[in-house]
Each structure stands twice: as structure tokens, then as C-alpha cells.
Design a protein around this motif. Structure first.
Motif, PDB file in Angstrom:
ATOM      1  N   CYS A  32       0.826  -1.215   0.000  1.00 25.15           N
ATOM      2  CA  CYS A  32       0.000   0.000   0.000  1.00 25.15           C
ATOM      3  C   CYS A  32       0.856   1.259   0.000  1.00 25.15           C
ATOM      4  O   CYS A  32       1.901   1.290   0.652  1.00 25.15           O
ATOM      5  CB  CYS A  32      -0.874   0.031   1.259  1.00 25.15           C
ATOM      6  SG  CYS A  32      -1.966  -1.392   1.405  1.00 25.15           S
ATOM      7  N   HIS A  33       0.419   2.279  -0.722  1.00 27.95           N
ATOM      8  CA  HIS A  33       1.009   3.607  -0.561  1.00 27.95           C
ATOM      9  C   HIS A  33      -0.078   4.659  -0.395  1.00 27.95           C
ATOM     10  O   HIS A  33      -1.268   4.362  -0.530  1.00 27.95           O
ATOM     11  CB  HIS A  33       2.036   3.945  -1.643  1.00 27.95           C
ATOM     12  CG  HIS A  33       1.490   4.083  -3.047  1.00 27.95           C
ATOM     13  ND1 HIS A  33       0.485   4.945  -3.383  1.00 27.95           N
ATOM     14  CD2 HIS A  33       1.861   3.465  -4.198  1.00 27.95           C
ATOM     15  CE1 HIS A  33       0.270   4.862  -4.680  1.00 27.95           C
ATOM     16  NE2 HIS A  33       1.077   3.960  -5.199  1.00 27.95           N
ATOM     17  N   GLU A  34       0.353   5.878  -0.121  1.00 28.47           N
ATOM     18  CA  GLU A  34      -0.592   6.885   0.367  1.00 28.47           C
ATOM     19  C   GLU A  34      -1.441   7.540  -0.715  1.00 28.47           C
ATOM     20  O   GLU A  34      -2.332   8.327  -0.379  1.00 28.47           O
ATOM     21  CB  GLU A  34       0.175   7.952   1.165  1.00 28.47           C
ATOM     22  CG  GLU A  34       0.734   9.133   0.375  1.00 28.47           C
ATOM     23  CD  GLU A  34       1.984   8.836  -0.442  1.00 28.47           C
ATOM     24  OE1 GLU A  34       2.355   7.657  -0.592  1.00 28.47           O
ATOM     25  OE2 GLU A  34       2.593   9.795  -0.969  1.00 28.47           O
ATOM     26  N   THR A  37      -4.329   4.171  -1.591  1.00 28.81           N
ATOM     27  CA  THR A  37      -4.929   3.413  -0.480  1.00 28.81           C
ATOM     28  C   THR A  37      -5.976   4.194   0.330  1.00 28.81           C
ATOM     29  O   THR A  37      -6.962   3.591   0.759  1.00 28.81           O
ATOM     30  CB  THR A  37      -3.825   2.872   0.465  1.00 28.81           C
ATOM     31  OG1 THR A  37      -2.816   2.233  -0.325  1.00 28.81           O
ATOM     32  CG2 THR A  37      -4.385   1.861   1.446  1.00 28.81           C
ATOM     33  N   ILE A  58       0.341  -7.379   4.893  1.00 28.85           N
ATOM     34  CA  ILE A  58       0.140  -6.033   4.353  1.00 28.85           C
ATOM     35  C   ILE A  58       1.340  -5.184   4.730  1.00 28.85           C
ATOM     36  O   ILE A  58       1.765  -5.169   5.889  1.00 28.85           O
ATOM     37  CB  ILE A  58      -1.166  -5.422   4.903  1.00 28.85           C
ATOM     38  CG1 ILE A  58      -2.372  -6.247   4.438  1.00 28.85           C
ATOM     39  CG2 ILE A  58      -1.298  -3.965   4.465  1.00 28.85           C
ATOM     40  CD1 ILE A  58      -3.692  -5.798   5.033  1.00 28.85           C
ATOM     41  N   LYS A  59       1.918  -4.506   3.739  1.00 29.47           N
ATOM     42  CA  LYS A  59       3.058  -3.616   3.976  1.00 29.47           C
ATOM     43  C   LYS A  59       2.666  -2.252   3.414  1.00 29.47           C
ATOM     44  O   LYS A  59       2.014  -2.180   2.364  1.00 29.47           O
ATOM     45  CB  LYS A  59       4.308  -4.122   3.252  1.00 29.47           C
ATOM     46  CG  LYS A  59       4.540  -5.630   3.333  1.00 29.47           C
ATOM     47  CD  LYS A  59       5.042  -6.067   4.680  1.00 29.47           C
ATOM     48  CE  LYS A  59       5.201  -7.589   4.746  1.00 29.47           C
ATOM     49  NZ  LYS A  59       5.569  -8.063   6.076  1.00 29.47           N
ATOM     50  N   ALA A  60       3.078  -1.189   4.100  1.00 31.84           N
ATOM     51  CA  ALA A  60       2.630   0.132   3.648  1.00 31.84           C
ATOM     52  C   ALA A  60       3.756   1.158   3.730  1.00 31.84           C
ATOM     53  O   ALA A  60       4.627   1.073   4.597  1.00 31.84           O
ATOM     54  CB  ALA A  60       1.435   0.587   4.484  1.00 31.84           C
ATOM     55  N   LEU A  80      -3.266   6.959   5.941  1.00 33.23           N
ATOM     56  CA  LEU A  80      -2.526   5.691   5.846  1.00 33.23           C
ATOM     57  C   LEU A  80      -1.853   5.365   7.180  1.00 33.23           C
ATOM     58  O   LEU A  80      -1.885   4.225   7.649  1.00 33.23           O
ATOM     59  CB  LEU A  80      -1.481   5.781   4.724  1.00 33.23           C
ATOM     60  CG  LEU A  80      -0.814   4.464   4.350  1.00 33.23           C
ATOM     61  CD1 LEU A  80      -1.808   3.530   3.655  1.00 33.23           C
ATOM     62  CD2 LEU A  80       0.400   4.685   3.433  1.00 33.23           C
ATOM     63  N   ALA A  84      -2.588   2.179   9.526  1.00 37.58           N
ATOM     64  CA  ALA A  84      -1.514   1.208   9.801  1.00 37.58           C
ATOM     65  C   ALA A  84      -1.376   0.993  11.313  1.00 37.58           C
ATOM     66  O   ALA A  84      -1.243  -0.144  11.783  1.00 37.58           O
ATOM     67  CB  ALA A  84      -0.201   1.683   9.205  1.00 37.58           C
ATOM     68  N   PHE A  92       5.226  -0.609   8.311  1.00 42.74           N
ATOM     69  CA  PHE A  92       4.751   0.661   7.763  1.00 42.74           C
ATOM     70  C   PHE A  92       5.914   1.633   7.792  1.00 42.74           C
ATOM     71  O   PHE A  92       6.587   1.772   8.824  1.00 42.74           O
ATOM     72  CB  PHE A  92       3.577   1.196   8.587  1.00 42.74           C
ATOM     73  CG  PHE A  92       3.259   2.637   8.304  1.00 42.74           C
ATOM     74  CD1 PHE A  92       2.833   3.023   7.035  1.00 42.74           C
ATOM     75  CD2 PHE A  92       3.415   3.617   9.278  1.00 42.74           C
ATOM     76  CE1 PHE A  92       2.572   4.354   6.755  1.00 42.74           C
ATOM     77  CE2 PHE A  92       3.149   4.944   9.000  1.00 42.74           C
ATOM     78  CZ  PHE A  92       2.722   5.318   7.745  1.00 42.74           C
ATOM     79  N   CYS A 101       8.308   2.569  -3.150  1.00 39.75           N
ATOM     80  CA  CYS A 101       7.746   1.257  -2.806  1.00 39.75           C
ATOM     81  C   CYS A 101       8.439   0.083  -3.501  1.00 39.75           C
ATOM     82  O   CYS A 101       8.801  -0.891  -2.851  1.00 39.75           O
ATOM     83  CB  CYS A 101       6.240   1.232  -3.080  1.00 39.75           C
ATOM     84  SG  CYS A 101       5.744   1.786  -4.739  1.00 39.75           S
ATOM     85  N   MET A 119      -0.623  -4.371  -5.603  1.00 35.44           N
ATOM     86  CA  MET A 119      -0.473  -3.043  -5.028  1.00 35.44           C
ATOM     87  C   MET A 119      -1.234  -2.071  -5.927  1.00 35.44           C
ATOM     88  O   MET A 119      -1.312  -2.289  -7.137  1.00 35.44           O
ATOM     89  CB  MET A 119       1.010  -2.663  -4.979  1.00 35.44           C
ATOM     90  CG  MET A 119       1.262  -1.303  -4.355  1.00 35.44           C
ATOM     91  SD  MET A 119       3.017  -0.954  -4.082  1.00 35.44           S
ATOM     92  CE  MET A 119       2.859   0.414  -2.932  1.00 35.44           C
TER      93      MET A 119
END
Lengths: 426, 176
Positions: A32-34, A37, A58-60, A80, A84, A92, A101, A119
Motif C-alpha cells: 500500500c502507498h498513500e 490506499t 500487508i506492507k505500507a 494511511l 496502519a 509501515f 515502494c 499493489m
């Protein structure tokens, strides 16, 4: 009948086939990115389903605009960040720890051969370099991924691209992929998986393979996959050393994902790249590609080195080798964005940051930055940027701006000359 | 919620219309779909096309050529059509992510062969075109100034189910 790597991954992850030809896969990673997401988070909240299927998968990261540039991007980051924290998503990455990312997540060891990865970012195909099925998706797919841990795909048809021969000095993975896209077109692999094969790929570093896979989407590809081998094992070893008795054992295990000898491809394309020259784009589509020699002398206003395509340490080393002891042209604004904090630190310790700064480059923090024209380094109307990024659409880096895609070496030479230039002459 | 399809069409006679042209990245700082509304197709340079014009404002259907929606994964691209009342897109082909995003949102990304797309564009040259969609029967009707053309289209059972369910979140939520 044998299977391709994509077919093997699909078989291993199949949750459901709701209709013939539609495959709902279990996901190993939801990244995920800002930018894409927050709407998914807001919709989950509005539906009363503010949950995540697995907070370890889940990784952000906040990477597109960071640190925040205004109230709106501050809100995106906050949404985000709060989400998180609320769901105890341990992995995160915020200001001070964040990076682009598709450079950061592999560097942290999150991607493995045989994984399914989605993603909300079209260049997610980058992770295919590790022998994963990695696909860019929109916010709704991301939302379902976050909530249920699944994503739907059509059965993949695979185009096998054999890259053979010997790469001439001064010719890099970026030149290879620009050439391939020039040959097959921006629509050449739509709804297809590209499987990159051949001795050229075998001999490439993971960084170079990521550059290849990163641009699969520029030919329309769902994913761009390289087969995992000892190079993959070496890259991942710090993260997998407790899982395997030896590197050889890991390599043997990864082999189960290799396409079978009798796998069926929709198409097999052979490219001997021995005579390939450095390449550059000239138009508003990534398949408008020429040899640098044909574009030499075209003036640029800005040079951008970084992004998920070419912001890795190997890329910065190549550019620095060209820039060492030289100054960039007076009229050129040089911008370099190391893709992750680790890359930044490595570049610092290796003296690469000094070389860039002495040459006259502005060094930014790790971020997607100028690539998509929503953060720093935006072009004015009529300006031209030589860039190591992956997309040259009209206005991409700012309304009325023009982007020429090229390798870090070509970008460095272009910065010095002030016009598009062949790095091999420096 | 299931959407309604069809209405006046706008014709964009070009291939490879990309997501940056549909909605520039500078507007991706928005966190609601509605906020995107004024920026539809802002960066599309196409002769005779005015992103602020009445034709686009009245359109409920958009017709284009090959590889529509290539580039970014941003779902803002189909959203900007949705918030402007365009729930039906007809093209010769789509970029995968854009096509899936459109169906995932319960909207239609209809694919027609080149000959049919040519017929539609020819009809559009003579004036305003009104398109009606029969999703169940998988047919289209296009009317312009006394002429009428009929088309049939394929849609995967999954994509059709998404449109009927009102989108992928509802479909997935009910099933997984």
C-alpha cells in the motif's frame, strides 16, 4: 502439458473459480502507498468493515509525496498512518524510513519466488524480478485485497521473451527494456505475462532484473517475471538464511517455480541484443524509442535520476562514474533521488552523493518525486526532462512538459552535455 | 448499487488515451471521488475536443479506439468518468487495469471489434449519437439523426456479475 511460472503460481494460490476463466487467488502480499490506499480505507470504514485480512501480509509506505507538501497530501499520509497503527501493521514506513515502494519492499526482503503480490500502483510488476506474480491494481482490488486477501485475474497467457547475446559496455537493462517495448509496442503484452528469459537475464543483477520487470506494464503486461536463481538467492539470503540449510538448497527449492520445459507460451520472441546501443524515447509513449545517437544534441532543461525504475544503488554508481570530476551544464537542473534510505546511506558512504553534489545535482530524500509530476521537480510548460523513470506521457512530469526516458548513464552524460548525449563518449 | 447505462455519446478518436490524460497526477491528492469532477480529461489534447465543453458535460457514454486507459493503476480514471455521469465506455481494447477498475466499480467497459468501432465513429460524424445498452442481451443500439446501428458485445461472466452486483467489493464480500 507443462506449466509456465505464472500458471504454477496461479495453481498454488487458487481460492476460487467463480466463472470459467476467472481465477480468484490468495495473496501473499498486499502493498500500500498513500496515493491509492486512502480511498480504499475510507470506503472500508464507510461500509463498517474497517478490517485487514492479515496485518503481517500487508506492507505500507508513504512514498509518492513525502514529506507532505500541503494539507491534502498531509491528510493522505495521516489516513494511511492512522490505519496502519490501528491495525498494527508493523511494516509501515514513514518519513525518515520511507522510500520508493518498488525499491523499498524488495530491499526489506518481503518478496519471494512464487508469491502473489498486488499493489495500487501500476509498476508493481517490478516484483516479478523475484519470480513472483506481481500485478498493479486499482483501489477497489486493493480494498478487497486488504479485506479478504484475494484478487481476481484472468488466466494468464504468457509471452516468453528470450534475451540473448552479449551486452556491449555502456548498454544497460534500461536500454534492453526500452528496445523490447519499442519492438512490441505499448499494447504488445496487454493481458499477458511477460517471462524474461535468456543468458542476458541470467547474467543480470537483481537490480537490473527489477528494471526489466518494472517496465513490463509499459507494454501493457500484467506482470514481468524472471525465473528465480542463485542471484535471487544471494539477494534474499539475509532474509531466508534460517529457512534453508544452504544457498544451494534455497536455489533448488526456488526451482519448483521454474516454467516447465514443455510449458506452452502464446508467443516466443527472440532478441539478440549484442548490437544494441543506448536507447532513448522521443515521443509521448514508451514505445517511441530510438538509439541515443539519433537523438544526440536535443536540448534538455532538467535531468532526473531516481524512481522505481532506476533509483537503486547500482544505477547511482553508474551515473556517478560518468559524473565524477565533471560539472553538469549551466542551464540544466540535475535532480537525483536515491530510492530508499539504505541506498542513500550507501551512496553517501561510497562518496557517490559527493560526486553528484560536486557536479551540481540537487539530492532529494527518497521519494517518487518528479516521476509523475505531483511532488517536487515538476516541469514548466515547454520544458524537457531527461529521466531514468518509466513513463513519458504528455504532461506526465508537469503540464506541457516533455520527458525522454533513458538509462542512468545516458542521463548523467546528458546532464553534463546539456543535450542528449552518449555516455560512452565521456 | 447497480448503475444505469447508455445516453448521449462523446467520441474521442485516438488510440492509447492514457490515465495521465484522463486525470493528471496532481489531482491524486484528493481523497474523495467527487472532488475529481472538474478535472475530467483535462490534459487530453485532441482536435475538436474541449474538456469544458457541453458535449462532454452531457455525455453518458464515451467511445474511443485501442488501448484505452493505459498507464497508471489509478482508479481515479474510471472514477472521474463516474462522477461526471459516464458509466459506459466503449473501445476497441483497454489496458487491463483500467478495464478491471471500471468493472470493479460496477461500470461498463465494452469492447467492440474495429469494424464496429468504425461504424460508431461514422455515425458520430453525422451529429449527436444516443446509445442504449441492453446488458442482459449484450446488445447496443446507436441512434443519430434518423440512422440506427445495432451491435452485440461479449462480456466475461465475471465482469457481468460485477456490474450486476454493483461492484467487486459487494461481490467479494458476499462470497469470501
Amino acid at each position: 502439458m507443462g506449466k509456465t511460472i505464472a500458471e504454477k503460481i496461479f495453481t498454488a494460490h487458487l481460492r476460487d473459480e467463480p466463472f470459467p476463466g476467472t481465477y480468484v487467488l490468495d495473496l501473499d502480499r498486499v502493498l500500500c502507498h498513500e496515493i491509492t490506499t486512502p480511498v480504499a480505507i475510507a470506503d472500508l470504514e464507510a461500509r463498517g468493515k474497517d478490517r485487514v485480512f492479515d496485518n503481517t501480509k500487508i506492507k505500507a509506505v508513504i512514498d509518492h509525496v513525502t514529506p507532505a507538501k500541503d494539507s491534502k497530501t498531509a491528510l493522505q499520509g495521516k489516513m494511511l498512518r492512522d490505519w496502519a497503527h490501528r491495525h498494527a501493521i508493523k511494516d509501515f514506513f514513514d518519513v525518515g524510513h520511507n522510500g520508493v515502494c518498488h525499491a523499498l519492499f524488495p530491499e526489506k526482503g518481503y518478496i519471494r519466488p512464487g508469491f502473489t503480490v498486488i499493489m495500487g500502483d501500476s509498476h508493481t510488476c517490478t516484483h516479478g524480478a523475484f519470480g513472483a506474480f506481481a500485478a498493479g491494481v486499482g483501489t477497489t482490488d486493493l480494498e478487497v485485497g486488504i479485506l479478504k486477501g484475494v484478487c481476481a485475474f484472468r488466466k494468464p497467457k504468457t509471452i516468453r521473451i528470450n534475451l540473448t547475446g552479449t551486452l556491449a559496455p555502456g548498454v544497460y537493462a534500461k536500454d534492453v527494456i526500452l528496445y523490447v517495448i519499442g519492438q512490441i509496442g505499448v499494447n504488445g503484452a496487454t493481458d499477458r505475462v511477460i517471462e524474461f528469459r535468456g543468458n542476458i537475464v541470467d547474467e543480470m543483477s537483481m537490480e537490473a532484473r527489477m528494471t526489466l520487470s518494472n517496465m513490463a506494464i509499459e507494454a501493457g503486461g500484467t506482470s514481468g517475471i524472471c525465473l528465480p536463481d542463485m542471484t535471487t538467492v544471494e539477494y534474499l539470503w539475509p532474509f531466508i538464511q534460517n529457512d534453508y540449510p544452504s544457498k544451494e538448497a534455497a536455489c533448488e527449492d526456488f526451482r519448483r517455480w521454474h516454467s516447465d520445459e514443455d510449458a506452452v507460451y502464446e508467443k516466443v520472441l527472440d532478441f539478440d541484443v549484442s548490437k544494441l546501443e543506448p536507447m532513448v524515447t522521443y515521443g509521448y509513449k514508451p514505445d517511441c524509442v530510438k538509439a541515443v545517437a539519433e537523438m544526440a544534441g536535443a536540448r534538455v532543461d532538467q535531468v532526473y535520476i531516481g524512481t522505481c525504475t532506476n533509483g537503486r544503488i547500482e544505477d547511482l554508481r553508474v551515473a556517478a562514474a560518468v559524473l565524477k570530476g565533471k560539472k553538469i551544464a549551466e542551464h540544466v537542473r540535475g535532480i537525483v533521488s536515491p530510492a530508499t534510505p539504505k541506498i542513500f546511506k550507501d551512496a553517501l558512504h561510497e562518496g557517490i552523493i559527493d560526486i553528484f553534489m560536486d557536479a551540481g545535482f540537487c539530492v532529494t530524500n527518497p521519494t517518487c518525486g518528479a516521476c509523475l509530476g505531483m511532488s517536487n521537480g515538476v516541469l514548466a510548460e515547454g520544458e524537457v526532462c531527461a529521466s531514468t523513470s518509466n513513463r513519458n506521457f504528455n504532461g506526465r512530469m508537469g503540464k506541457g512538459g516533455m520527458v525522454h526516458l533513458m538509462s542512468p548513464a545516458t542521463a548523467a552524460a546528458t546532464a553534463i552535455a546539456g543535450v542528449i548525449a552518449d555516455a560512452r563518449k565521456f | 448499487m447497480k448503475k444505469t447505462f447508455g445516453g448521449p455519446a462523446i467520441f474521442l478518436d485516438r488510440s492509447d488515451i492514457n490515465t495521465d490524460e484522463i486525470i493528471p497526477a496532481k489531482y491524486l491528492t484528493e481523497v474523495t471521488k467527487e472532488a475529481l469532477k472538474p478535472y475530467i480529461l483535462e490534459d487530453l489534447k485532441l482536435e475538436g475536443f474541449d474538456p469544458k465543453g457541453e458535449v462532454l458535460k452531457n455525455a453518458r457514454v464515451l467511445v474511443a479506439r485501442e488501448n484505452f486507459g493505459c498507464g497508471s493503476s489509478r482508479e481515479h480514471a474510471p472514477w472521474v468518468f463516474e462522477v461526471n455521469g459516464i458509466h459506459t465506455i466503449i473501445a476497441q481494447s483497454y489496458a487491463r487495469i483500467f478495464r478491471q477498475n471500471t468493472f470493479n466499480g460496477g461500470m461498463l467497459a465494452i469492447e467492440l471489434p474495429q469494424a464496429d468501432i468504425d461504424r460508431l465513429f461514422a455515425l458520430g460524424k453525422d451529429g449527436a449519437v444516443e446509445i442504449t445498452v441492453d446488458l442482459e442481451g449484450q446488445t447496443l443500439k446507436a441512434r443519430a439523426d434518423g440512422s440506427e446501428e445495432n451491435f452485440s458485445f461479449d462480456i466475461s461472466p465475471f465482469d457481468k456479475a460485477l456490474v450486476q452486483a454493483g461492484g467487486w467489493v459487494d461481490f467479494a464480500d458476499a462470497r469470501y
